[in-house]
Design a protein around this motif. Structure first.
Motif, PDB file in Angstrom:
ATOM      1  N   ARG A 270      25.400 -31.059  55.149  1.00 48.08           N
ATOM      2  CA  ARG A 270      24.691 -30.191  56.080  1.00 48.08           C
ATOM      3  C   ARG A 270      23.217 -30.100  55.723  1.00 48.08           C
ATOM      4  O   ARG A 270      22.857 -29.975  54.554  1.00 48.08           O
ATOM      5  N   SER A 271      22.373 -30.174  56.747  1.00 52.94           N
ATOM      6  CA  SER A 271      20.935 -30.013  56.551  1.00 52.94           C
ATOM      7  C   SER A 271      20.615 -28.528  56.489  1.00 52.94           C
ATOM      8  O   SER A 271      21.078 -27.740  57.328  1.00 52.94           O
ATOM      9  N   LEU A 272      19.833 -28.144  55.483  1.00 46.47           N
ATOM     10  CA  LEU A 272      19.544 -26.729  55.247  1.00 46.47           C
ATOM     11  C   LEU A 272      18.145 -26.379  55.719  1.00 46.47           C
ATOM     12  O   LEU A 272      17.189 -27.126  55.494  1.00 46.47           O
ATOM     13  N   SER A 273      18.028 -25.228  56.374  1.00 46.71           N
ATOM     14  CA  SER A 273      16.733 -24.752  56.846  1.00 46.71           C
ATOM     15  C   SER A 273      15.947 -24.157  55.688  1.00 46.71           C
ATOM     16  O   SER A 273      16.491 -23.861  54.619  1.00 46.71           O
ATOM     17  N   ARG A 274      14.662 -23.939  55.911  1.00 47.19           N
ATOM     18  CA  ARG A 274      13.829 -23.299  54.879  1.00 47.19           C
ATOM     19  C   ARG A 274      14.350 -21.909  54.563  1.00 47.19           C
ATOM     20  O   ARG A 274      14.318 -21.470  53.402  1.00 47.19           O
ATOM     21  N   GLU A 275      14.828 -21.211  55.588  1.00 51.50           N
ATOM     22  CA  GLU A 275      15.351 -19.861  55.372  1.00 51.50           C
ATOM     23  C   GLU A 275      16.598 -19.895  54.486  1.00 51.50           C
ATOM     24  O   GLU A 275      16.755 -19.063  53.579  1.00 51.50           O
ATOM     25  N   GLU A 276      17.476 -20.862  54.724  1.00 47.82           N
ATOM     26  CA  GLU A 276      18.691 -20.982  53.910  1.00 47.82           C
ATOM     27  C   GLU A 276      18.353 -21.364  52.480  1.00 47.82           C
ATOM     28  O   GLU A 276      18.958 -20.851  51.523  1.00 47.82           O
ATOM     29  N   LEU A 277      17.388 -22.258  52.317  1.00 52.82           N
ATOM     30  CA  LEU A 277      16.975 -22.651  50.966  1.00 52.82           C
ATOM     31  C   LEU A 277      16.357 -21.470  50.218  1.00 52.82           C
ATOM     32  O   LEU A 277      16.629 -21.271  49.031  1.00 52.82           O
ATOM     33  N   SER A 278      15.540 -20.691  50.906  1.00 55.85           N
ATOM     34  CA  SER A 278      14.927 -19.517  50.272  1.00 55.85           C
ATOM     35  C   SER A 278      15.985 -18.509  49.862  1.00 55.85           C
ATOM     36  O   SER A 278      15.896 -17.885  48.794  1.00 55.85           O
ATOM     37  N   GLU A 279      17.005 -18.371  50.696  1.00 61.29           N
ATOM     38  CA  GLU A 279      18.095 -17.443  50.375  1.00 61.29           C
ATOM     39  C   GLU A 279      18.873 -17.914  49.146  1.00 61.29           C
ATOM     40  O   GLU A 279      19.238 -17.117  48.276  1.00 61.29           O
ATOM     41  N   LEU A 280      19.120 -19.229  49.055  1.00 61.72           N
ATOM     42  CA  LEU A 280      19.801 -19.780  47.882  1.00 61.72           C
ATOM     43  C   LEU A 280      18.969 -19.614  46.618  1.00 61.72           C
ATOM     44  O   LEU A 280      19.502 -19.456  45.517  1.00 61.72           O
ATOM     45  N   LEU A 281      17.671 -19.646  46.781  1.00 66.47           N
ATOM     46  CA  LEU A 281      16.759 -19.577  45.643  1.00 66.47           C
ATOM     47  C   LEU A 281      16.567 -18.153  45.128  1.00 66.47           C
ATOM     48  O   LEU A 281      16.194 -17.951  43.964  1.00 66.47           O
ATOM     49  N   GLU A 282      16.823 -17.163  45.986  1.00 70.20           N
ATOM     50  CA  GLU A 282      16.509 -15.773  45.651  1.00 70.20           C
ATOM     51  C   GLU A 282      17.138 -15.286  44.346  1.00 70.20           C
ATOM     52  O   GLU A 282      16.455 -14.697  43.502  1.00 70.20           O
ATOM     53  N   PRO A 283      18.437 -15.539  44.085  1.00 73.48           N
ATOM     54  CA  PRO A 283      19.008 -15.061  42.807  1.00 73.48           C
ATOM     55  C   PRO A 283      18.322 -15.670  41.594  1.00 73.48           C
ATOM     56  O   PRO A 283      18.103 -14.981  40.590  1.00 73.48           O
ATOM     57  N   TYR A 284      17.965 -16.950  41.672  1.00 71.30           N
ATOM     58  CA  TYR A 284      17.265 -17.597  40.561  1.00 71.30           C
ATOM     59  C   TYR A 284      15.905 -16.954  40.345  1.00 71.30           C
ATOM     60  O   TYR A 284      15.510 -16.696  39.201  1.00 71.30           O
ATOM     61  N   ARG A 285      15.177 -16.703  41.432  1.00 75.56           N
ATOM     62  CA  ARG A 285      13.850 -16.081  41.303  1.00 75.56           C
ATOM     63  C   ARG A 285      13.954 -14.716  40.645  1.00 75.56           C
ATOM     64  O   ARG A 285      13.134 -14.358  39.796  1.00 75.56           O
ATOM     65  N   ARG A 286      14.952 -13.957  41.023  1.00 77.81           N
ATOM     66  CA  ARG A 286      15.091 -12.607  40.465  1.00 77.81           C
ATOM     67  C   ARG A 286      15.472 -12.660  38.981  1.00 77.81           C
ATOM     68  O   ARG A 286      14.945 -11.896  38.173  1.00 77.81           O
ATOM     69  N   ARG A 287      16.403 -13.564  38.642  1.00 78.90           N
ATOM     70  CA  ARG A 287      16.783 -13.702  37.230  1.00 78.90           C
ATOM     71  C   ARG A 287      15.608 -14.131  36.371  1.00 78.90           C
ATOM     72  O   ARG A 287      15.497 -13.742  35.206  1.00 78.90           O
ATOM     73  N   SER A 288      14.727 -14.961  36.946  1.00 81.29           N
ATOM     74  CA  SER A 288      13.590 -15.503  36.194  1.00 81.29           C
ATOM     75  C   SER A 288      12.347 -14.638  36.288  1.00 81.29           C
ATOM     76  O   SER A 288      11.321 -14.959  35.685  1.00 81.29           O
ATOM     77  N   GLY A 289      12.402 -13.557  37.040  1.00 74.16           N
ATOM     78  CA  GLY A 289      11.233 -12.701  37.219  1.00 74.16           C
ATOM     79  C   GLY A 289      10.151 -13.325  38.075  1.00 74.16           C
ATOM     80  O   GLY A 289       8.986 -12.912  38.024  1.00 74.16           O
ATOM     81  N   LEU A 290      10.526 -14.328  38.894  1.00 77.50           N
ATOM     82  CA  LEU A 290       9.535 -15.035  39.713  1.00 77.50           C
ATOM     83  C   LEU A 290       9.490 -14.426  41.112  1.00 77.50           C
ATOM     84  O   LEU A 290       9.819 -15.049  42.117  1.00 77.50           O
ATOM     85  N   VAL A 291       9.094 -13.168  41.162  1.00 74.35           N
ATOM     86  CA  VAL A 291       9.014 -12.458  42.437  1.00 74.35           C
ATOM     87  C   VAL A 291       7.623 -11.866  42.595  1.00 74.35           C
ATOM     88  O   VAL A 291       6.839 -11.794  41.651  1.00 74.35           O
ATOM     89  N   ASP A 292       7.343 -11.437  43.831  1.00 75.29           N
ATOM     90  CA  ASP A 292       6.065 -10.830  44.168  1.00 75.29           C
ATOM     91  C   ASP A 292       4.911 -11.752  43.813  1.00 75.29           C
ATOM     92  O   ASP A 292       4.876 -12.889  44.249  1.00 75.29           O
ATOM     93  N   GLU A 293       3.986 -11.304  42.948  1.00 74.44           N
ATOM     94  CA  GLU A 293       2.805 -12.122  42.673  1.00 74.44           C
ATOM     95  C   GLU A 293       3.122 -13.368  41.852  1.00 74.44           C
ATOM     96  O   GLU A 293       2.318 -14.296  41.774  1.00 74.44           O
ATOM     97  N   PHE A 294       4.302 -13.398  41.223  1.00 77.45           N
ATOM     98  CA  PHE A 294       4.686 -14.561  40.420  1.00 77.45           C
ATOM     99  C   PHE A 294       5.524 -15.554  41.218  1.00 77.45           C
ATOM    100  O   PHE A 294       5.951 -16.566  40.677  1.00 77.45           O
ATOM    101  N   GLU A 295       5.764 -15.258  42.480  1.00 75.26           N
ATOM    102  CA  GLU A 295       6.668 -16.085  43.277  1.00 75.26           C
ATOM    103  C   GLU A 295       6.049 -17.442  43.585  1.00 75.26           C
ATOM    104  O   GLU A 295       4.952 -17.535  44.127  1.00 75.26           O
ATOM    105  N   ALA A 296       6.755 -18.504  43.220  1.00 77.06           N
ATOM    106  CA  ALA A 296       6.276 -19.863  43.495  1.00 77.06           C
ATOM    107  C   ALA A 296       6.712 -20.274  44.896  1.00 77.06           C
ATOM    108  O   ALA A 296       7.756 -19.844  45.387  1.00 77.06           O
ATOM    109  N   PRO A 297       5.928 -21.116  45.561  1.00 75.98           N
ATOM    110  CA  PRO A 297       6.306 -21.547  46.910  1.00 75.98           C
ATOM    111  C   PRO A 297       7.571 -22.401  46.888  1.00 75.98           C
ATOM    112  O   PRO A 297       7.870 -23.080  45.894  1.00 75.98           O
ATOM    113  N   LEU A 298       8.289 -22.373  48.009  1.00 81.66           N
ATOM    114  CA  LEU A 298       9.547 -23.113  48.102  1.00 81.66           C
ATOM    115  C   LEU A 298       9.359 -24.597  47.804  1.00 81.66           C
ATOM    116  O   LEU A 298      10.196 -25.220  47.149  1.00 81.66           O
TER     117      LEU A 298
END
Length: 284
Positions: free
Chosen positions: A156-184
Motif C-alpha cells: 500500500r502507498s502511504l500518504s504524508r499524513e499516514e507517514l507522519s502519524e506512524l512517525l509520531e510515537p518515535y518523535r515523542r520517545r526521542s524528544g523530537l517535537v515542537d522546535e526540535f521536530e525534524a521534517p518528514l
C-alpha cells in the motif's frame, strides 16, 4: 604452482559481496545471511528462483508499460498472487530475516520483504530504493507524478499524513517535537545497501541477544564487523559474545580494541571492568 580449489567460507563469501560500495551486491548479500543458520543452503537456487519470478511478472507487462502500471502489476503479483506478507503471528522468528526461507514460506518482516520486492522492481526498470523509516522499513519508488512510499508488508502507498502519524510515537520517545521536530523528508532518505544489510543483521542481533543465543549472536557479529569495519561498538559486542562463550583471548582482543578506538562513550568503565574480570579469571 598449486591452485587453491577450496570454496570460500560463508563469511568470506559475504565479505566479497560487501567490500565495495560501488559494486555492493545487496540482494545476494541479503540472501547469504541465511548461511549461518542453514549451511547447506543453495544460494544459486534461490537466485534462480527469483529470476523465474521476474520472468513471470515481465510476461504480464507490455513493453511500453508506464512506471505506475509496472508498480501495480508487481504489487498484484507479489502480494496477491504469490501471497507475500508480514509474519504478524511470529514476528521475531529469525527465519523472517532469511530471504531464501521467505521465498518458501512467503512470510517475512518489512526489510526482508522490501529487499525481495526491490530486486523484482529493479528488474522491471523501476527506480526503487529502501527507506530506513523508524520502526518500519519502507520502499520508495520514483514515478512521473512524484515519489510513492510503499509499505512492504502490504504494497500500500502511504500518504504524508499516514507517514507522519506512524512517525509520531518515535518523535515523542526521542524528544523530537515542537522546535526540535525534524521534517518528514529527513526520515524518507534513501538507505544505502550497506545500511540495509546492517539493519537486517541488527534485527537478528536483537533476537539472538534476547534469547541469549551467544553462538548465533557471534556469527551475526562476525558479519557486522566485516560489513562495518570502523564501527567499534560492533567489536565490543563481538567481544562480549566471545566472553559469554568462554573465548577469552578473542574477547580481550575485541574489548581492548574497542577501548582503544571508541571516544566519549558512556560504557568505558563497564568494558574496563569486563576486561579486568577476564584477566583475573584467566590469568591472561
Amino acid at each position: 604452482m598449486k591452485l587453491d580449489m577450496s570454496l570460500p567460507s560463508p563469511l568470506e563469501y559475504f565479505a566479497s559481496l560487501v567490500q565495495d560500495d560501488d559494486d555492493f551486491a545487496l540482494f545476494e548479500a541479503a540472501l547469504s545471511l541465511a548461511q549461518d543458520e542453514y549451511p547447506d543452503l543453495d544460494l544459486q537456487a534461490s537466485l534462480g528462483e527469483v529470476d523465474q519470478l521476474l520472468a513471470r511478472v515481465r510476461r504480464r507487462l507490455a513493453d511500453d508499460a508506464s512506471a505506475l502500471q509496472r508498480v501495480r502489476v508487481l504489487n498484484q503479483f507479489f502480494f496477491t498472487d504469490l501471497g507475500f506478507a508480514g509474519n504478524v503471528n511470529n514476528y521475531y522468528d529469525p527465519d523472517n530475516s532469511f530471504v531464501p526461507v521467505m521465498l518458501r514460506t512467503r512470510r517475512g518482516i518489512p526489510i526482508s520483504l522490501a529487499v525481495l520486492w526491490m530486486e523484482l522492481a529493479q528488474g522491471l526498470n523501476l527506480d526503487a530504493q529502501g527507506v530506513s523509516f523508524p520502526g518500519h522499513f519502507m520502499v520508495k519508488v520514483s514515478l512521473p507524478m512524484g515519489q510513492a512510499v510503499i509499505d512492504p508488508m502490504s504494497g500500500r502507498s502511504l500518504s504524508r499524513e499516514e507517514l507522519s502519524e506512524l512517525l509520531e510515537p518515535y518523535r515523542r520517545r526521542s524528544g523530537l517535537v515542537d522546535e526540535f521536530e525534524a521534517p518528514l523528508g529527513l526520515y524518507l532518505q534513501s538507505a544505502t545497501p550497506r545500511d540495509i544489510v546492517a539493519r537486517m543483521l541488527r534485527n537478528l542481533k536483537e533476537i539472538y541477544r534476547s534469547q541469549q543465543n551467544w553462538q548465533r549472536l557471534l556469527a551475526v557479529q562476525e558479519r557486522l564487523v566485516v560489513l562495518l569495519p570502523e564501527s567499534w561498538s560492533e567489536y565490543r559486542d563481538r567481544g562480549l559474545a566471545h566472553a559469554e562463550l568462554g573465548h577469552h583471548r578473542e574477547a580481550l582482543a575485541d574489548l581492548e580494541l574497542y577501548l582503544e578506538h571508541a571516544d566519549k562513550v558512556v560504557d568505558v568503565d563497564q568494558v574496563v571492568d569486563q576486561v579486568k574480570a577476564i584477566r583475573t579469571q584467566t590469568g591472561l
